[in-house]
Design a protein around this motif. Structure first.
Motif, mmCIF file in Angstrom:
data_model
loop_
_atom_site.group_PDB
_atom_site.id
_atom_site.type_symbol
_atom_site.label_atom_id
_atom_site.label_comp_id
_atom_site.label_asym_id
_atom_site.label_seq_id
_atom_site.Cartn_x
_atom_site.Cartn_y
_atom_site.Cartn_z
ATOM 1 N N LEU A 360 0.732 -1.167 0.177
ATOM 2 C CA LEU A 360 -0.060 -0.006 -0.051
ATOM 3 C C LEU A 360 0.871 1.395 0.133
ATOM 4 C CD1 LEU A 360 -2.801 -0.739 2.579
ATOM 5 C CD2 LEU A 360 -3.126 -0.663 0.028
ATOM 6 N N ALA A 361 0.423 2.253 -0.847
ATOM 7 C CA ALA A 361 1.040 3.561 -0.561
ATOM 8 C C ALA A 361 0.374 4.480 0.525
ATOM 9 C CB ALA A 361 0.758 4.343 -1.966
ATOM 10 N N PRO A 362 1.182 4.688 1.741
ATOM 11 C CA PRO A 362 0.830 5.147 2.825
ATOM 12 C C PRO A 362 -0.121 6.447 2.636
ATOM 13 C CG PRO A 362 3.104 4.318 3.055
ATOM 14 C CD PRO A 362 2.777 4.387 1.756
ATOM 15 N N TRP A 363 0.557 7.141 1.616
ATOM 16 C CA TRP A 363 -0.403 8.531 1.363
ATOM 17 C C TRP A 363 -1.800 8.251 1.180
ATOM 18 C CZ3 TRP A 363 -1.981 9.789 -3.318
ATOM 19 C CH2 TRP A 363 -1.449 8.930 -4.471
ATOM 20 N N THR A 364 -2.167 6.952 0.559
ATOM 21 C CA THR A 364 -3.466 6.973 0.013
ATOM 22 C C THR A 364 -4.448 6.768 0.934
ATOM 23 O OG1 THR A 364 -3.168 4.469 -0.313
ATOM 24 C CG2 THR A 364 -2.589 5.971 -2.232
ATOM 25 N N LEU A 365 -4.064 6.273 2.247
ATOM 26 C CA LEU A 365 -4.773 5.896 3.295
ATOM 27 C C LEU A 365 -5.431 7.422 3.954
ATOM 28 C CD1 LEU A 365 -3.078 2.678 4.727
ATOM 29 C CD2 LEU A 365 -5.037 2.841 3.058
ATOM 30 N N ALA A 366 -4.510 8.288 3.855
ATOM 31 C CA ALA A 366 -4.849 9.442 4.432
ATOM 32 C C ALA A 366 -5.814 10.249 3.451
ATOM 33 C CB ALA A 366 -3.658 10.282 4.765
ATOM 34 N N LEU A 367 -5.381 9.939 2.138
ATOM 35 C CA LEU A 367 -6.232 10.607 1.238
ATOM 36 C C LEU A 367 -7.863 10.474 1.127
ATOM 37 C CD1 LEU A 367 -6.270 12.512 -1.604
ATOM 38 C CD2 LEU A 367 -6.162 10.249 -2.793
ATOM 39 N N GLY A 368 -8.211 9.239 1.569
ATOM 40 C CA GLY A 368 -9.364 8.882 1.500
ATOM 41 C C GLY A 368 -10.377 9.857 2.535
ATOM 42 N N PRO A 369 -10.173 9.704 3.719
ATOM 43 C CA PRO A 369 -10.769 10.733 4.829
ATOM 44 C C PRO A 369 -10.823 12.194 4.510
ATOM 45 C CG PRO A 369 -9.458 8.793 5.994
ATOM 46 C CD PRO A 369 -9.026 8.906 4.417
ATOM 47 N N ALA A 370 -9.430 12.595 3.947
ATOM 48 C CA ALA A 370 -9.218 14.208 3.590
ATOM 49 C C ALA A 370 -10.202 14.448 2.505
ATOM 50 C CB ALA A 370 -7.699 14.227 3.215
ATOM 51 N N ALA A 371 -10.181 13.460 1.473
ATOM 52 C CA ALA A 371 -11.133 13.891 0.434
ATOM 53 C C ALA A 371 -12.554 14.181 0.696
ATOM 54 C CB ALA A 371 -10.844 12.997 -0.834
ATOM 55 N N ALA A 372 -12.819 13.068 1.734
ATOM 56 C CA ALA A 372 -14.115 12.828 2.111
ATOM 57 C C ALA A 372 -14.522 14.118 2.900
ATOM 58 C CB ALA A 372 -14.548 11.646 2.785
ATOM 59 N N SER A 373 -13.769 14.654 3.942
ATOM 60 C CA SER A 373 -13.907 15.662 4.597
ATOM 61 C C SER A 373 -14.208 17.165 3.729
ATOM 62 C CB SER A 373 -12.698 15.893 5.730
ATOM 63 O OG SER A 373 -11.848 16.119 5.062
ATOM 64 N N GLY A 374 -13.334 17.012 2.821
ATOM 65 C CA GLY A 374 -13.343 18.138 1.731
ATOM 66 C C GLY A 374 -14.974 18.354 0.982
ATOM 67 N N MET A 375 -15.254 17.099 0.633
ATOM 68 C CA MET A 375 -16.718 16.837 0.073
ATOM 69 C C MET A 375 -17.668 17.211 1.418
ATOM 70 S SD MET A 375 -16.202 15.821 -2.900
ATOM 71 C CE MET A 375 -17.746 15.099 -3.257
ATOM 72 N N GLY A 376 -17.543 17.017 2.498
ATOM 73 C CA GLY A 376 -18.358 17.210 3.622
ATOM 74 C C GLY A 376 -18.392 18.823 3.787
ATOM 75 N N LEU A 377 -17.240 19.490 3.578
ATOM 76 C CA LEU A 377 -17.314 21.171 3.747
ATOM 77 C C LEU A 377 -18.089 21.537 2.654
ATOM 78 C CD1 LEU A 377 -13.723 21.395 5.066
ATOM 79 C CD2 LEU A 377 -15.631 22.015 6.186
ATOM 80 N N ILE A 378 -17.777 20.975 1.103
ATOM 81 C CA ILE A 378 -18.520 21.691 0.104
ATOM 82 C C ILE A 378 -19.954 21.470 0.262
ATOM 83 C CG2 ILE A 378 -18.573 21.435 -2.348
ATOM 84 C CD1 ILE A 378 -15.503 20.596 -2.332
ATOM 85 N N PHE A 379 -20.400 20.085 0.446
ATOM 86 C CA PHE A 379 -21.829 19.990 0.227
ATOM 87 C C PHE A 379 -22.536 20.100 1.461
ATOM 88 C CE2 PHE A 379 -19.895 17.579 -3.272
ATOM 89 C CZ PHE A 379 -20.930 17.744 -4.304
#
Length: 399
Positions: A360-379
């Motif tokens: 696993l690329a470690p940075w991808t595991l942090a990307l999921g919650p980070a992208a999702a939180s961004g979606m939460g802020l936007i929507f």
């Protein structure tokens, strides 16, 4: 149930606890919104890690030889064998500043026999230096030496030795193998190896003999190709053109396999596929975000009386906005975290089914919650602003 918060500004811990309680009270509605975020995040994480693992597997195709390598192969242009000049190959490291080492070889196929066992094997005639360049490890015996240039000595690949072995007579150092009518003494057996893109033959199913007198069983009796090791960072394409111009003869057309170009092409193809699949995952994440906004808007409409009660007891529009925004972010972060776990599991399944090493690329595991939180802020922003702008009097009158 919306609870009035003490003071004009709520503590973050209280806000989080209340937001979580509100999401739980919505039950299946929250779960369905979370599912959309989870699917989108899982798709992106799975595809990013699959691309990461595919890139690592591509590099393995050049693990032994490295990427600063050229494989030059001659093909006949007429009826005469496509032979290269041994002297010109030997002079390449002196004539070209990018060439560190040039190893000639000749290859063919022939029937090998040992006792009652026969097998059609690849025959590779090469100098002793090839073993060091290709990092050919021995399971038993030794490699031929320079003084055995014309001796009937051979090294067998692991699979070739097993194919020629009888149940009670395993082929090993000292065994005799008949190849092309000549009796060769086996001086070594190679350890199993993974075939690579630039290998002249599959060493596992090959007989390695000295190049000097390889004409006994390989037509022409001279080199028909060469492996070239370049200095690190050299222009492989330019070096290939210079080598081709120097070695081409009227009877031979040269083809150059460039490790860097092959690797670059493979990675570009994988990148196109990964971008396409990530785009599909992003659309899923976008749809999930719209689902979250819909859930939050419905929540605002259903909780107007509670919002009015909060405003009447001292809550500011900022407090109300914060609560609904935290609810949206909490919902999407939960979906992103679960989606990341599912995405990692999908990536493992892909690796397992493709016989890849799971990494696993470690940075991808942090990307999921980070992208999702961004979606939460936007929507979540629009429903939060809508809630904060409700008139307290009209909200208290709502059924």
């Amino acid at each position: 149930m919306l609870i009035a918060l003490p003071g004009s500004h709520a503590r973050l811990g209280d806000t989080l606890a209340e937001a979580w309680s509100n999401l739980r009270s919505q039950g299946r509605r929250s779960a369905l919104a979370l599912l959309g975020i989870m699917i989108g995040t899982a798709s992106i994480i799975a595809m990013l890690n699959s691309g990461h693992m595919a890139q690592r597997e591509s590099l393995k195709l050049f693990a032994k030889l490295g990427v600063d390598m050229l494989h030059v192969q001659a093909a006949p242009t007429g009826d005469r064998p496509a032979l290269l000049s041994q002297a010109m190959i030997d002079a390449l490291p002196r004539a070209d500043p990018d060439v560190v080492e040039a190893i000639p070889f000749a290859s063919n196929r022939a029937i090998a026999r040992a006792g009652s066992k026969t097998e059609n094997l690849a025959i590779l005639g090469a100098p002793p230096a090839l073993a060091a360049l290709a990092k050919l490890r021995l399971a038993a015996g030794r490699h031929p030496t320079a003084i055995e240039d014309c001796a009937l000595s051979a090294v067998l690949g692991d699979a070739a030795a097993r194919a020629l072995s009888a149940p009670a007579a395993a082929i090993g150092p000292g065994s005799k193998v008949l190849v092309g009518g000549y009796g060769y003494t086996v001086v070594g057996v190679l350890a199993p190896s993974t075939p690579e893109t630039l290998d002249p033959v599959d060493y596992n199913m090959a007989v390695l003999i000295s190049l000097g007198c390889s004409g006994r069983i390989i037509p022409g009796g001279g080199p028909t190709g060469l492996l070239v090791r370049l200095r690190p960072g050299a222009d492989t394409a330019g070096a290939g053109e210079r080598i081709t111009a120097r070695l081409t003869t009227p009877d031979a057309k040269l083809t150059v396999l460039d490790a860097r170009s092959i690797l670059r092409t493979m990675q570009e193809q994988k990148a196109v596929h990964s971008r396409m699949l990530i785009g599909i995952g992003a659309v899923s994440l976008l749809v999930g975000g719209i689902g979250v906004m819909n859930v939050m808007l419905m929540s605002v409409m259903e909780r107007q009386r509670e919002i009015g009660l909060r405003a009447a007891t001292g809550a500011t529009p900022t407090d109300i906005r914060l609560l609904f925004l935290v609810e949206a972010v909490l919902l999407t972060v939960a979906g992103g975290a679960i989606g990341s776990a599912f995405g990692a599991a999908i990536a493992w399944a892909i690796a397992h089914s493709s016989s890849w090493d799971f990494d696993l690329a470690p940075w991808t595991l942090a990307l999921g919650p980070a992208a999702a939180s961004g979606m939460g802020l936007i929507f979540g922003l629009y429903p939060a602003i809508t809630a904060s702008r409700l008139n307290p009097i009209e909200a208290l009158r709502a059924d």
